[in-house]
Scaffold this active site. Structure first.
Site, PDB file in Angstrom:
ATOM      1  N   THR A 174       1.251  -1.199  -0.241  1.00 15.78           N
ATOM      2  CA  THR A 174       0.049   0.055  -0.220  1.00 15.78           C
ATOM      3  C   THR A 174       1.554   0.782  -0.071  1.00 15.78           C
ATOM      4  O   THR A 174       2.529   1.288   0.880  1.00 15.78           O
ATOM      5  CB  THR A 174      -1.015  -0.444   1.340  1.00 15.78           C
ATOM      6  OG1 THR A 174      -1.529   0.978   1.254  1.00 15.78           O
ATOM      7  CG2 THR A 174       0.501   0.465   2.623  1.00 15.78           C
ATOM      8  N   ASP A 197      -8.206  -5.814  -1.304  1.00 18.39           N
ATOM      9  CA  ASP A 197      -8.570  -4.677  -2.213  1.00 18.39           C
ATOM     10  C   ASP A 197     -10.226  -4.997  -1.954  1.00 18.39           C
ATOM     11  O   ASP A 197     -10.429  -6.070  -1.499  1.00 18.39           O
ATOM     12  CB  ASP A 197      -8.411  -5.045  -3.553  1.00 18.39           C
ATOM     13  CG  ASP A 197      -9.044  -3.903  -4.672  1.00 18.39           C
ATOM     14  OD1 ASP A 197      -8.840  -2.866  -4.494  1.00 18.39           O
ATOM     15  OD2 ASP A 197     -10.054  -5.002  -5.682  1.00 18.39           O
ATOM     16  N   SER A 198     -10.699  -3.513  -1.785  1.00 19.25           N
ATOM     17  CA  SER A 198     -12.404  -3.863  -1.445  1.00 19.25           C
ATOM     18  C   SER A 198     -13.041  -3.077  -1.921  1.00 19.25           C
ATOM     19  O   SER A 198     -12.671  -1.500  -2.293  1.00 19.25           O
ATOM     20  CB  SER A 198     -12.276  -4.131  -0.089  1.00 19.25           C
ATOM     21  OG  SER A 198     -11.664  -2.483   0.645  1.00 19.25           O
ATOM     22  N   ASN A 219      -1.260   4.373   0.785  1.00 18.82           N
ATOM     23  CA  ASN A 219      -1.950   5.038   1.987  1.00 18.82           C
ATOM     24  C   ASN A 219      -1.254   4.844   3.187  1.00 18.82           C
ATOM     25  O   ASN A 219      -1.874   3.403   4.139  1.00 18.82           O
ATOM     26  CB  ASN A 219      -3.183   3.407   2.061  1.00 18.82           C
ATOM     27  CG  ASN A 219      -4.150   4.657   2.569  1.00 18.82           C
ATOM     28  OD1 ASN A 219      -4.069   4.803   3.672  1.00 18.82           O
ATOM     29  ND2 ASN A 219      -5.697   4.780   2.290  1.00 18.82           N
ATOM     30  N   PRO A 220      -0.375   6.034   4.023  1.00 19.26           N
ATOM     31  CA  PRO A 220      -0.736   5.617   5.744  1.00 19.26           C
ATOM     32  C   PRO A 220      -1.376   4.931   6.879  1.00 19.26           C
ATOM     33  O   PRO A 220      -1.414   4.135   7.290  1.00 19.26           O
ATOM     34  CB  PRO A 220       0.479   7.020   6.117  1.00 19.26           C
ATOM     35  CG  PRO A 220       0.022   7.241   4.750  1.00 19.26           C
ATOM     36  CD  PRO A 220      -1.250   6.907   3.321  1.00 19.26           C
TER      37      PRO A 220
END
Length: 156
Positions: free
Chosen positions: A15, A75-76, A17-18
């Site tokens: 990712t 993944d969602s 995304n932190p």
């Protein structure tokens, strides 16, 4: 090849995304030394698959093969029956470049108003993949069925 996940080993979370990295690290309960794909300066792959499981596997495989370490990816997204399953795998794109999910939900509500049905059935799908470099992978997927309510409640 060691195909085990051993407590304390380093695990690449695929990712950039932190916030997601913090969430996954917390879910893993400190059992692994989490490093992100962003922290390793790995590029983000294009999500070209047609399923959540396919995109999770693509991202995990990409990170594992480029880092040489075991990688985990997810993944969602939200699917709405009256919108023929949209936004589905494109949920993040519906949220725009700033990943504003309040914006995405406003778009969902607007589209539902356009199509007109009272059908508010929806489901959330989440897929996780763990991939070993140049080796096997494991993918799991779950789905939670529900109903949309407007205006949204909560802030997550």
């Amino acid at each position: 090849m060691n195909l085990k996940l051993i407590k304390g080993m380093r695990l690449v979370v695929a990712t950039h995304n932190p916030g997601k990295a913090v969430e996954i690290d917390a879910l893993l309960g400190g059992h692994y030394a989490v490093v992100t794909a962003a922290g390793l300066n790995l590029p983000e792959p294009d999500e070209t698959e047609s399923t959540f499981a396919g995109n999770a596997l693509l991202k995990a495989r990409h990170a594992a093969d480029r880092s040489g370490e075991v990688a985990l990816a997810d993944d969602s997204g939200l699917s709405v029956a009256a919108l023929d399953g949209a936004p589905g795998i494109f949920s993040a794109r519906w949220a725009g470049p700033d990943k504003d999910f309040a914006f995405a939900m406003r778009r969902v509500e607007e589209r539902l108003e356009e199509v007109g049905p009272d059908d508010r059935r929806a489901w959330f799908t989440s897929a996780l993949a763990v991939a070993w470099p140049d080796g096997p992978a494991v993918v799991v997927e779950g789905r939670v069925d529900g109903q949309l309510t407007f205006p949204p409640r909560g802030d997550r």
